[in-house]
Every structure is written in structure tokens, then in C-alpha cells.
Design a protein around this motif. Structure first.
Motif, PDB file in Angstrom:
ATOM      1  N   GLY A   1      24.922  41.000   5.693  1.00 15.36           N
ATOM      2  CA  GLY A   1      26.585  40.221   6.956  1.00 15.36           C
ATOM      3  C   GLY A   1      25.561  39.538   7.958  1.00 15.36           C
ATOM      4  N   SER A   2      24.321  39.553   8.500  1.00 19.22           N
ATOM      5  CA  SER A   2      23.893  38.204   9.038  1.00 19.22           C
ATOM      6  C   SER A   2      22.654  37.859   7.946  1.00 19.22           C
ATOM      7  CB  SER A   2      23.068  39.203  10.232  1.00 19.22           C
ATOM      8  OG  SER A   2      21.569  38.608  10.291  1.00 19.22           O
ATOM      9  N   GLY A   3      22.671  36.553   7.829  1.00 20.23           N
ATOM     10  CA  GLY A   3      22.226  35.085   7.361  1.00 20.23           C
ATOM     11  C   GLY A   3      20.552  35.568   8.030  1.00 20.23           C
ATOM     12  N   VAL A   4      19.887  35.391   9.132  1.00 21.07           N
ATOM     13  CA  VAL A   4      19.462  35.033   9.133  1.00 21.07           C
ATOM     14  C   VAL A   4      17.898  36.874   9.004  1.00 21.07           C
ATOM     15  CG1 VAL A   4      19.118  36.335  11.540  1.00 21.07           C
ATOM     16  CG2 VAL A   4      17.400  34.692  10.915  1.00 21.07           C
TER      17      VAL A   4
END
Ligand code: SF4
Ligand code: SF4
Ligand code: FES
Lengths: 240, 115
Positions: free
Chosen positions: B10-13
Motif C-alpha cells: 500500500g506504500s508507493g515507495v
């Protein structure tokens, strides 16, 4: 190609939401030498004043500064006012900016695009004490904004971006992200953390797949794809 | 934004980094494997068996299996969120992929560690 006596067939995809279920093509025959200038916008003006006054399009500056007349010209987004007729073949097809809701003919609804711009917080933010007069910037610091500040928000890039077509509600699109990069690069702004924080999720920034369509079409010669890559690297530096 | 629970992190990076690191690991593994096969051609079952009996190879292979699952999960989730717009269909597809990947992981681990 000389415009003297040159006949150009311009097909415009027309649409009136009150009457039409989908855009339909209408072709106009324009003698380029009758137009007042040498650009595609001049041919559109000619059609409007001599052939069909109902044809609708936006325009203002006539010199690639205001960003009003972004449209799809023979399959590629660009500004009509700085596209020379001489650079186009004798048959030209014009459509409104792809994936944007059409208001009428070549006029699109930019609401969502401006909302995304707003999400970029496009203004300086600084928690430091306010200076007596103004925040100074050295020529080197100022030069970091080159290639970023020139954006005229014409939406040519965002409308050409496949990632934006699939997720226009979640991915911010190249133009808005270029603006994020512009303020991240500004020495007078110290909201880097907050700005990056807002782009953490898997869509807003990270849906860019580096297809480079944006850089390919930008009429100002900017490179949103590179700006996005720079923001990603900042993010990586901050979070690892 | 609401966190998508079917996404890996869920975290782009984080997703972005995982995709790149796992891609490099998988690439390095494939190159190593191909090099081994070429060097030992014609490959016998005995040589192959001996290669995988080594503990280092088992551990590395386990890591690679995990990498493949991570990589494919992120990749397929991305493809589905791009192209599959009906929510229910997308959920079913994403969950199916996750189950399939786990099935393969367990199967792969069983194979590797039973040598
Ligand atoms: S590089 Fe990124 S922002 Fe530019 S067109 Fe491609 S996906 Fe869109
Ligand atoms: S980056 Fe270029 S194409 Fe995109 S909105 Fe700005 S000026 Fe237009
Ligand atoms: S009319 Fe202003 S950019 Fe074309």
C-alpha cells in the motif's frame, strides 16, 4: 511547405452534449492563404468566421503562453496556436484532449485537472520566520527551477498519459506532479516532508510507469517524466 | 486515501523499491543458473541434485521464490487496478492471483527443501 494556395482539409470531431451521443467528424476545406496567420489556430479562426460559426474552441494568447488551446492534432496533443500549418499534412484531424470530458467540440472540462493541480499545493510554504522584505535566492538556487516553472497548465501531457487514462481519479497526472517537483526544488520552500508525505500511496505519484508520452508532447519542451523520477528519488532518500 | 488491502504494502515507495530489488535478485539468480547449466553441459541429474543439495543454494532459492511472489503480487495488482474496472471482478482476480502465488510458493519450498 508553402501556404500559398494550399488547400487543407481539417476534420474536427464535433460534439454537443445536448444533441449528440458521441463526437462526429465534420470536415472543412480551408485555403491556407486566406488565413490571417500561419498557425493551425488561424485556420480554426477562419473556419469559425467564414465557414461555421458554431465551431467551438478555446483560445486567448495566440502565442503558446496561456495554455487554452491544447487539442489532439493528428493523434498528438499540442497547442494549435504554435503549430504551423506548414508542419501539417493536407489532411488534419482534430479532437478534444483525450480522456477529458467534452463540454463542446474542442472544449474540455478541466475541473479534475485543476483539482489535481490544487493537490500539488502550488505555492511556497515555509515555517521559518518571515523575512523583512523577501526570501532571497541565489542564481544557482534559482536555476534549479528551470525546466519546471515554465509549465502553462495546457494539460497536453496529462491527457496523453496512459496511466492517467486508467486511473484519473487517483493518479495525479504529469502536470500536477511537475508542479510538485517545482516546489520541492525551490530553496524558499521547506515543506518537503509534507509534500512527499501526501504522495505516499501507490497511486498519486507511483502510478507513473515512465512511458514518457508526457515529455513527448509537452509544447513547452518540459519533461514531466524526469520531474516525477526526481520526486521518487527524493521520496526514496527520505524513507530509507 | 483509503489503503487498498489487496495491495502488497500500500506504500508507493515500498512497492516500487521491492519491485526493483526483487527484479535484480531474480535476474542475478537466472544468470547464475544459466551459467551453471552451460558450464556443466550436458547436465546430469546427479550434478543438478548435488547443486541443489547445497544449503546456500537452498537458502538463496527460497529468497528467490519469495522475490517472485512479491514481484508478481505487486505487478498483477497494478495491472488489475489499471485495466479491470468492475470492483467485484477485480477482487476475485486479485485474490485468485494471491492464492495461486502462495500455492506455488509452498510447492516450491517443499521441492527445494526435500532434496
Ligand atoms: S512518464 Fe509517467 S506521467 Fe509521463 S506519460 Fe508516462 S506514465 Fe504518464
Ligand atoms: S508540463 Fe507541458 S504539457 Fe504538461 S501542462 Fe505543463 S506545459 Fe502543458
Ligand atoms: S492560445 Fe494561448 S496557448 Fe494557444
Amino acid at each position: 511547405m508553402s501556404n500559398t494556395g494550399r488547400i487543407i482539409h481539417i476534420t474536427v470531431y464535433r460534439f454537443d452534449p445536448d444533441q449528440d451521443s458521441k463526437p462526429y467528424p465534420a470536415t472543412y476545406e480551408v485555403d491556407a492563404s486566406h488565413c490571417r496567420g500561419v498557425m493551425l489556430l488561424d485556420a480554426l479562426e477562419y473556419i469559425k468566421s467564414h465557414l461555421d460559426e458554431t465551431l467551438s474552441f478555446r483560445r486567448s494568447c495566440n502565442e503558446g503562453v496561456c495554455g487554452s488551446d491544447g487539442m489532439n492534432i493528428n493523434g498528438k496533443n499540442g497547442l494549435a496556436c504554435i503549430t504551423p500549418l506548414a508542419s501539417l499534412p493536407d489532411k488534419v484531424t482534430l479532437r478534444s484532449l483525450p480522456s477529458f470530458p467534452i463540454i463542446r467540440d474542442l472544449i474540455v472540462d478541466m475541473t479534475r485537472f485543476y483539482k489535481q493541480y490544487e493537490r500539488a499545493d502550488p505555492y511556497l510554504q515555509n515555517t521559518g520566520d518571515a523575512p523583512a522584505k523577501e526570501r532571497l535566492q541565489s542564481p544557482e538556487e534559482r536555476s534549479k527551477l528551470d525546466g519546471l516553472y515554465e509549465c502553462i497548465l495546457c494539460a497536453c501531457c496529462t491527457s496523453a498519459c496512459p496511466s492517467y487514462w486508467w486511473n484519473p481519479d487517483k493518479f495525479m497526472g504529469p502536470a500536477a506532479l511537475l508542479w510538485v517537483a517545482r516546489f520541492l526544488a525551490d530553496s524558499r520552500d521547506n515543506y518537503e516532508n509534507e509534500r512527499l508525505e501526501a504522495l505516499q500511496d501507490a497511486f498519486s505519484l507511483y502510478r507513473c510507469r515512465s512511458v514518457m508520452n508526457c515529455a513527448d508532447v509537452c509544447p513547452k519542451g518540459l519533461n514531466p517524466a524526469k520531474a516525477i523520477a526526481d520526486v521518487r528519488h527524493r521520496m526514496l532518500d527520505e524513507s530509507t | 486515501m483509503v489503503r487498498n488491502i489487496l495491495a502488497l504494502t500500500g506504500s508507493g515507495v515500498r512497492d516500487w523499491l521491492i519491485q526493483r530489488v526483487t527484479a535484480l535478485l531474480i535476474l542475478a539468480y537466472v544468470i547464475t543458473l544459466v551459467t551453471y547449466v552451460v558450464q556443466h553441459a550436458p547436465l546430469t541429474y546427479a550434478a543438478w541434485h548435488q547443486f541443489f543439495a547445497c544449503h546456500v543454494v537452498k537458502i538463496v532459492t527460497t529468497l528467490i521464490l519469495l522475490s517472485v511472489v512479491w514481484h508478481a503480487w505487486i505487478g498483477m495488482w497494478t495491472v488489475f487496478t489499471d485495466y479491470i474496472k468492475p470492483r467485484m471482478l477485480r477482487r476475485v482476480l486479485t485474490v485468485s492471483v494471491i492464492i495461486y502465488l502462495f500455492y506455488n510458493l509452498v510447492w516450491g519450498l517443499d521441492l527445494v527443501w526435500s532434496i
